[in-house]
Write an enzyme that holds these catalytic residues in place. Structure first.
Site: not given
Length: 344
Positions: A35, A64, A166, A206, A208
């Site tokens: 992040n 990210e 990602y 990630d 998601n």
């Protein structure tokens, strides 16, 4: 023959020397959505560095990154290099390179896949004693180009591939940058795992998506979630991005078609309300205590018997072990192939 001995420290803090140089291929891997990698370096680096020193991974997959690719305005970008054509970007690049020039990170080679702006992006750190045969940046067969927004890094070794992704967020609405984009990604991902089945895959990052009810802390809350009261025309697209029926079913199809195994769920069959999630909502507001498992290690069925551990390293509503991010690191450890062969 020379022999090297390391004395045991009096305080009992003796740490075994790393054995990575004796292994043929990496077996300890870590994935983390930082992040904003730059913010983590500026604010959480000492703590994260200590964690890396303790775990001593062979591979670190970062998502990210949020560092822009090199290239001036209106010029072609180089997604493998950090931007440094302005005073601010040069300063940011210097912060990153300084952090990575010190141990333990100086022991790794790093590959970047970056967006044109401070958005998305991935990085892959591999210990210098492990040399991948090839590194590419796309889900396409040729892999000659970088995936849009720097979402993919693929490293090929002798006996397996490591894929760091990602995955695009599904979003809330039926619009170009939301549902259709995610559907297209999932279709391409399924095609990729089938097309590359000649060699076992370790897919991390990630992703998601929370595959099953057990992968979220509050299934009813996430199933009923809305943004500004909007209800998609297809009921399977309703709910929290990452927990809609459509996403979960497509993800299940990818695992089935690619003959892949969710490493964490392979070992952990029961719900763990304390350490069973990799993403946590803001400690303030309606998402307090609402958590999801959206960061994974997915491995080919051929590798499942080599899974030693797969753990999430953050816990609690207050984000202990998240190192400033809203995601915590997730680790995977495999047994060595040669050791398995000897046992057989």
């Amino acid at each position: 023959m020379k022999r090297f001995f390391q004395p045991i420290e009096k305080d009992g803090s003796f740490k075994k020397p790393t054995l990575s140089e004796n292994k043929k291929e990496p077996t300890k891997l870590l994935t983390w959505n930082a992040n904003s990698f730059l913010l983590r370096i500026k604010n959480n680096w000492a703590e994260f560095t200590k964690f890396i020193e303790r775990f001593d991974p062979d591979v670190i997959a970062i998502q990210e990154v949020r560092m822009p690719a090199a290239g001036s305005k209106c010029a072609p970008k180089n997604p493998r290099e950090l931007k440094d054509d302005t005073s601010s970007s040069r300063e940011e690049k210097l912060v990153v390179t300084r952090a990575l020039s010190n141990p333990p990170f100086k022991n790794y080679n790093v590959w970047w896949s970056l967006s044109d702006s401070k958005y998305a992006g991935t990085a892959l750190f591999i210990k210098k004693c492990f040399q991948p045969r090839k590194v590419s940046f796309s889900l396409d067969a040729k892999g000659s180009k970088h995936e849009r927004d720097g979402r993919v890094i693929l490293a090929e070794f002798e006996t397996f591939r490591i894929l760091n992704t990602y995955v695009p967020n599904n979003g809330w609405k039926e619009e170009e940058s939301s549902f259709p984009r995610r559907r297209k990604w999932d279709k391409r991902m399924q095609e990729f795992v089938v097309a590359t089945s000649d060699k076992p895959l370790i897919w991390c990052g990630d992703l998601n998506v929370s595959h099953e009810d057990i992968d979220v802390s509050h299934p009813e809350f996430f199933s009923a979630a809305k943004l500004n009261g909007y209800i998609p025309p297809n009921k399977e697209d309703c709910g929290q991005p990452g927990f809609t029926l459509a996403e979960r079913r497509r993800f299940g199809g990818i695992l089935k078609e690619g003959k892949l195994v969710d490493a964490y769920r392979f070992l952990h069959k029961d719900s763990d309300m304390e350490c069973g999630f990799s993403w946590s909502g803001n400690p303030v507001g309606k998402y307090r205590g609402k958590r999801m498992r959206i960061d994974y290690f997915i491995v080919s069925e051929k590798l499942k018997d080599r899974i030693v551990s797969c753990e999430m390293h953050g816990h609690g509503i207050e984000l202990d072990g998240f190192y400033g991010s809203d995601h915590c690191p997730v680790s995977l450890e495999l047994s060595e192939k040669d050791a398995d062969a000897k046992q057989d």
